[in-house]
Scaffold this active site. Sequence first.
Site, mmCIF file in Angstrom:
data_model
loop_
_atom_site.group_PDB
_atom_site.id
_atom_site.type_symbol
_atom_site.label_atom_id
_atom_site.label_comp_id
_atom_site.label_asym_id
_atom_site.label_seq_id
_atom_site.Cartn_x
_atom_site.Cartn_y
_atom_site.Cartn_z
ATOM 1 N N THR A 1 90.277 71.886 1.191
ATOM 2 C CA THR A 1 89.995 70.871 0.166
ATOM 3 C C THR A 1 90.066 69.465 0.765
ATOM 4 O OG1 THR A 1 91.127 72.308 -1.428
ATOM 5 C CG2 THR A 1 90.624 70.092 -2.157
ATOM 6 N N ARG B 1 94.651 71.641 7.464
ATOM 7 C CA ARG B 1 96.106 71.594 7.275
ATOM 8 C C ARG B 1 96.724 72.855 7.816
ATOM 9 N NH1 ARG B 1 97.090 69.037 1.533
ATOM 10 N NH2 ARG B 1 95.819 67.181 1.898
ATOM 11 N N SER C 1 99.268 65.172 3.285
ATOM 12 C CA SER C 1 99.459 64.665 1.929
ATOM 13 C C SER C 1 100.861 64.910 1.394
ATOM 14 C CB SER C 1 98.384 65.277 1.031
ATOM 15 O OG SER C 1 98.444 64.704 -0.233
ATOM 16 N N HIS C 2 100.954 65.709 0.343
ATOM 17 C CA HIS C 2 102.215 65.911 -0.366
ATOM 18 C C HIS C 2 103.008 67.085 0.192
ATOM 19 C CE1 HIS C 2 98.832 68.088 -1.821
ATOM 20 N NE2 HIS C 2 99.642 69.031 -2.258
ATOM 21 N N LYS D 1 92.115 64.805 8.985
ATOM 22 C CA LYS D 1 90.960 64.693 8.105
ATOM 23 C C LYS D 1 89.994 63.676 8.686
ATOM 24 C CE LYS D 1 91.363 62.631 4.047
ATOM 25 N NZ LYS D 1 91.505 62.340 2.620
ATOM 26 N N ASP E 1 102.843 59.807 -3.100
ATOM 27 C CA ASP E 1 103.036 61.000 -2.260
ATOM 28 C C ASP E 1 103.084 60.684 -0.766
ATOM 29 O OD1 ASP E 1 100.350 60.439 -1.792
ATOM 30 O OD2 ASP E 1 99.839 62.544 -1.570
ATOM 31 N N ASP F 1 101.029 60.598 1.742
ATOM 32 C CA ASP F 1 100.070 59.685 2.369
ATOM 33 C C ASP F 1 99.608 58.575 1.422
ATOM 34 O OD1 ASP F 1 98.743 61.541 0.792
ATOM 35 O OD2 ASP F 1 96.914 61.450 1.979
ATOM 36 N N ASP G 1 98.154 58.504 -1.598
ATOM 37 C CA ASP G 1 96.978 58.500 -2.470
ATOM 38 C C ASP G 1 97.279 59.030 -3.874
ATOM 39 O OD1 ASP G 1 97.260 61.098 -1.633
ATOM 40 O OD2 ASP G 1 95.196 61.348 -0.906
ATOM 41 N N ARG G 2 98.414 59.700 -4.041
ATOM 42 C CA ARG G 2 98.752 60.197 -5.384
ATOM 43 C C ARG G 2 99.739 59.276 -6.081
ATOM 44 N NH1 ARG G 2 99.445 66.753 -5.337
ATOM 45 N NH2 ARG G 2 97.438 67.150 -4.353
ATOM 46 N N THR H 1 87.115 70.364 -7.626
ATOM 47 C CA THR H 1 88.379 69.806 -7.141
ATOM 48 C C THR H 1 88.214 69.215 -5.742
ATOM 49 O OG1 THR H 1 89.645 71.361 -8.437
ATOM 50 C CG2 THR H 1 90.716 70.480 -6.489
ATOM 51 N N GLU I 1 91.899 63.001 -10.865
ATOM 52 C CA GLU I 1 92.172 64.430 -10.873
ATOM 53 C C GLU I 1 93.516 64.656 -11.550
ATOM 54 O OE1 GLU I 1 90.657 66.898 -7.433
ATOM 55 O OE2 GLU I 1 91.461 65.166 -6.395
ATOM 56 N N GLU I 2 93.644 65.844 -12.123
ATOM 57 C CA GLU I 2 94.903 66.191 -12.794
ATOM 58 C C GLU I 2 96.076 66.231 -11.820
ATOM 59 O OE1 GLU I 2 96.275 69.223 -11.719
ATOM 60 O OE2 GLU I 2 94.510 69.507 -10.468
ATOM 61 N N SER I 3 95.768 66.346 -10.526
ATOM 62 C CA SER I 3 96.793 66.501 -9.507
ATOM 63 C C SER I 3 97.362 65.143 -9.080
ATOM 64 C CB SER I 3 96.208 67.237 -8.315
ATOM 65 O OG SER I 3 95.014 66.597 -7.889
ATOM 66 N N LYS J 1 91.516 58.456 -3.402
ATOM 67 C CA LYS J 1 92.382 58.119 -4.526
ATOM 68 C C LYS J 1 93.449 57.182 -4.004
ATOM 69 C CE LYS J 1 94.643 62.608 -4.068
ATOM 70 N NZ LYS J 1 93.824 63.798 -3.857
ATOM 71 N N ARG K 1 96.396 78.538 -9.095
ATOM 72 C CA ARG K 1 96.608 77.469 -10.063
ATOM 73 C C ARG K 1 95.980 77.882 -11.389
ATOM 74 N NH1 ARG K 1 98.628 73.896 -6.595
ATOM 75 N NH2 ARG K 1 97.485 73.132 -4.794
HETATM 76 C C1 G1P Z 1 95.001 69.829 -4.305
HETATM 77 C C2 G1P Z 1 94.662 69.290 -5.680
HETATM 78 C C3 G1P Z 1 93.360 68.527 -5.620
HETATM 79 C C4 G1P Z 1 93.465 67.422 -4.560
HETATM 80 C C5 G1P Z 1 93.895 68.011 -3.236
HETATM 81 C C6 G1P Z 1 94.148 66.935 -2.197
HETATM 82 O O1 G1P Z 1 93.996 70.710 -3.873
HETATM 83 O O2 G1P Z 1 94.589 70.327 -6.624
HETATM 84 O O3 G1P Z 1 93.080 67.994 -6.876
HETATM 85 O O4 G1P Z 1 92.238 66.779 -4.397
HETATM 86 O O5 G1P Z 1 95.103 68.758 -3.398
HETATM 87 O O6 G1P Z 1 95.149 66.037 -2.580
HETATM 88 P P1 G1P Z 1 94.122 72.310 -3.985
HETATM 89 O O7 G1P Z 1 95.399 72.678 -3.279
HETATM 90 O O8 G1P Z 1 94.219 72.609 -5.442
HETATM 91 O O9 G1P Z 1 92.885 72.848 -3.337
HETATM 92 ZN ZN ZN Z 2 98.011 62.725 -0.705
#
Ligand code: G1P
Ligand code: ZN
Length: 544
Positions: free
Chosen positions: A18, A22, A113-114, A126, A278, A280, A282-283, A345, A364-366, A377, A497
């Site tokens: 996504t 990683r 990221s997170h 990335k 988060d 990095d 972006d969240r 997503t 995004e909901e995330s 983001k 999910r």
């Molecule tokens: C998750 C989130 C998605 C976000 C991505 C990167 O991806 O659900 O919205 O863009 O992290 O931060 P997923 O693990 O669901 O593929």
């Molecule tokens: Zn992030």
Amino acid sequence: MSIQTISTQPYTDQKPGTSGLRKKVRVFQQPNFLENFIQSIFNSLEGYQNQTLVVGGDGRYYNREAIQIILKMAAANGFGRVLVGLDGILSTPAASCVIRKNDAFGGIILSASHNPGGPEEDFGVKYNISNGGPAPANITDAIFAASQTITEYKLLDVSDIDLSRVASHSLGHMTVDVIDSVTDYGALMETLFDFGQIKQLLSGGQFRFCMDPLHAVTGPYATAIFERRLNAPAGTVVNGVPLEDFGGGHPDPNLVYAHDLVEIMFGEDAPDFGAASDGDGDRNMVLGKNFFVTPSDSLAILAANATLVPGYRGGLAGIARSMPTSQAPDRVAEKLGIDCYETPTGWKFFGNLLDADKATLCGEESFGTGSNHIREKDGLWAVLFWLNILAVKQQSVEDIVREHWRTYGRNYYSRHDYEGVESDRANTLITNLRQGLSAMPSKTFGSYTVDYADDFAYTDPVDGSVAEQQGIRIGFTDGSRIVFRLSGTGTSGATLRLYVESYEPDPAKHDQDTQVALADLISLADEIAQIKVLTGRDQPTVIT
Ligand code: G1P
Ligand code: ZN
């Protein structure tokens, strides 16, 4: 100082997910693993000779070593200039900003990221393109293809560069500019928001704000912007020193992992506004006094109030949200008479819409929200946006959200994650759902009647590219929805999910607990997908 050409062999597991590649740090530390992937990025690009590359990361374990390798490889491959953040640090939104501001060819962002950091935890790489956004699928596919046939990589044989000072260095024919990580980003924020008004709010002594970067990359940005530029009292930023392992925490701004902030905001004498970001940067998560704002609502509220903020005073071209995000933003778009796009997503799907000026705000909901100011983001941007709205409206966070629900109705929304599920079991669950889709429409389950059921597919309205199998959607005639998909960012096993949403127009019914309001749909999801049976889990790992 010579260019070395080093023989290597492909690794089979370098397919970006996504959001980039990683893996566990240990995987990246295998001989030539990182080098192969970086060379594969370069091999899949054309025209970068003498161009500028931006490099930076979230400061997690292995960031420093990886950056030195990338600099030497960029020099050996013919880039003209690299802009690298001080100490190798650039938040993801700042990297996007620096790419755009300096007309760079692209950028390499080092982040998972997170996900947790440390020698036994996660790392990621990335590639972002010249618009500052994540590389689209045709490029990530090409990178993967290149990684499968790679035979050698190039590296300049030089010693490491000092990244601890802002300075310019020569690396063979390439220039390395170590830049302050905050300057360009801070300047961009100042063009979008009313810093004078926010400063008044933060330094007036009435309004109290707590910002928690979770010991991740946003620390220096938050301290510079909130405490130094906007005069918020010292101590406004907590957990603000970035650590390579994020202090052992999980740098994900949600109610589970941002527990320090949650305790403060739901404790006695809570501040008026709280936010977390988060790994990095972006969240974001935003909270009022004893009050949680869902990310989907946050996007809808920013959109509904956008014209209060200088950078968006002219109105919005459109809104875009990822498919599993609640439909709250759609209601705002409808009222504003603008389009609301539903994308798969992942932030990369917003890039074309933003470039073509079809959307101004996305989310995004995330816990991701952003706009056309960059192509990622942006956590601090969302916090500043909220602060600007709060400064103008002089209402509490809770009042603003409740007023929004009264106007538009409330979308009850929750995501249940089942982490670390055996991949085979997770795949079986999705395959079963897929096979049952055609028989779904018109079926009834208790008071719910299925309106549509599909595996979400998206055709990009700008370039016509198609993304299929992006998540199972089951929509009911009353507007509620259940969505299932597998995560594309995990590094071990599979994460299922489940996204659940219902719509409540009646303000008298806006006070329910979310899990209670959604209880019927949640058990229906289990009945339809056999989650408990197939995952072997009684309950989700994380509920947001
Ligand atoms: C998750 C989130 C998605 C976000 C991505 C990167 O991806 O659900 O919205 O863009 O992290 O931060 P997923 O693990 O669901 O593929
Ligand atoms: Zn992030």
